[in-house]
Write an enzyme that holds these catalytic residues in place. Structure first.
Site, short mmCIF file in Angstrom:
data_model
loop_
_atom_site.label_atom_id
_atom_site.label_comp_id
_atom_site.label_asym_id
_atom_site.label_seq_id
_atom_site.Cartn_x
_atom_site.Cartn_y
_atom_site.Cartn_z
N LYS A 64 -12.19 -1.52 -15.76
CA LYS A 64 -12.64 -2.79 -15.18
C LYS A 64 -13.03 -3.80 -16.26
CE LYS A 64 -11.80 -1.80 -10.94
NZ LYS A 64 -10.74 -2.52 -10.21
N ASN B 241 -5.78 -5.81 -5.88
CA ASN B 241 -6.92 -5.01 -5.44
C ASN B 241 -6.71 -3.50 -5.60
OD1 ASN B 241 -9.46 -4.52 -3.73
ND2 ASN B 241 -7.86 -3.46 -2.58
N ASP C 85 0.84 -1.20 0.00
CA ASP C 85 0.00 0.00 0.00
C ASP C 85 0.87 1.24 0.00
OD1 ASP C 85 -3.21 0.24 0.71
OD2 ASP C 85 -2.09 2.06 1.20
N TYR D 287 -13.72 4.51 -15.62
CA TYR D 287 -13.63 3.43 -14.63
C TYR D 287 -14.15 2.12 -15.23
CZ TYR D 287 -14.28 0.88 -10.27
OH TYR D 287 -14.23 -0.06 -9.27
N ASP E 134 3.95 1.26 -4.76
CA ASP E 134 3.18 2.03 -5.74
C ASP E 134 3.03 1.15 -6.97
OD1 ASP E 134 2.17 3.73 -7.65
OD2 ASP E 134 3.70 5.28 -7.40
N VAL E 135 1.81 0.68 -7.24
CA VAL E 135 1.63 -0.27 -8.33
C VAL E 135 1.82 0.38 -9.70
CG1 VAL E 135 0.11 -1.80 -7.01
CG2 VAL E 135 -0.89 0.03 -8.42
#
Length: 251
Positions: free
Chosen positions: A155, A86, A43, A151, A59-60
């Site tokens: 997804k 996630n 996170d 968004y 940091d993804v």
């Protein structure tokens, strides 16, 4: 509930959960921990990760950060068996409301961020006797909702990514599934509602859109993630809806 069936080994399973400090991620961390899994939560705010999980800064959107975090998990625990992708960010508006930079930012976090984490963890997953990846998708991937185009597109990509990854890795013994929540009563939803003229009326309307008459609780999504990761040993390439019936039911 302990991990069951062939997923058991002499040592507890180890899970990596991105975005594990709050919301759905924190609920997934808690559900996995309750099943006897050792959890590292990646996170931006690792100090907010609840014990006994281990918080690790990550940091993804930064491949070096992801690789360093995964290496730290492997060094600390000696293995990685489960990846929960996630971490994600929200976006609102129609196609005129977000510029190219915002499209790149959201897709980079919500889609490529999942690729980075799964890619970095793949060598460890290939060694696991019970390897699993669970991605957080959304019902917005397969239903049209106003002012959620960016968004929803991100997804939708996660939905397709999940199925393609499942096909690629099933013969390696790595199961890949996703959960698809509807609206979930997370801090983000609470902040969005607080900005409206009548937060309670907006909440009531949002509740009414769900056949169950309420938003999903983070714990319900977390339990679904943990189930797919540890107990659904015969399941791969599945998108599990946790949406109060909003996708398919019309009352």
């Amino acid at each position: 509930m302990a991990v069951t069936s062939e997923a058991q080994s002499s040592d507890p399973l180890v899970a990596v959960v991105s975005g594990g400090a709050s919301g759905i991620g924190a609920a997934a961390v808690a559900a996995l921990t309750a099943r006897g899994v050792r959890v590292a939560a990646l996170d931006l705010k690792p100090d907010e990760v609840a014990a006994p999980a281990v918080g690790i800064a990550c940091d993804v959107s930064d491949d070096a950060s992801v690789r360093a975090a995964v290496a730290e998990v492997a060094d600390r625990f000696g293995r990685i068996d489960i990846v929960v992708n996630n971490a994600g960010i929200a976006a609102q508006g129609d196609i005129t409301d977000n510029d190219d930079d915002e499209w790149r930012r959201v897709l980079d976090v919500n889609v490529v961020g999942m690729v980075r984490l799964a890619r970095a963890a793949l060598p460890y997953l290939r060694k696991s006797p019970a390897a699993a990846i669970v991605n957080t998708c959304s019902v917005f991937a397969s239903m049209g909702v106003r002012r959620r185009v960016l968004y929803s597109a991100s997804k939708g990509a996660v939905h397709s990514l999940t199925l393609a990854m499942a096909a690629d890795h099933v013969r390696e013994g790595i199961r890949v599934n996703a959960v698809a929540p509807g609206a979930v009563d997370t801090p983000w939803i609470q902040r969005v509602l607080a900005k409206t003229a009548d937060p309670q009326a907006e909440r009531d309307a949002l509740n009414d859109r769900h056949p169950l008459g309420r938003l999903a609780r983070p714990e319900e999504v977390g339990d679904a993630i943990a189930f797919l990761a540890t107990e659904a040993s015969g399941t791969t390439g599945t998108i599990l809806a946790v949406d109060g019936g909003i996708h398919d039911l019309r009352l």
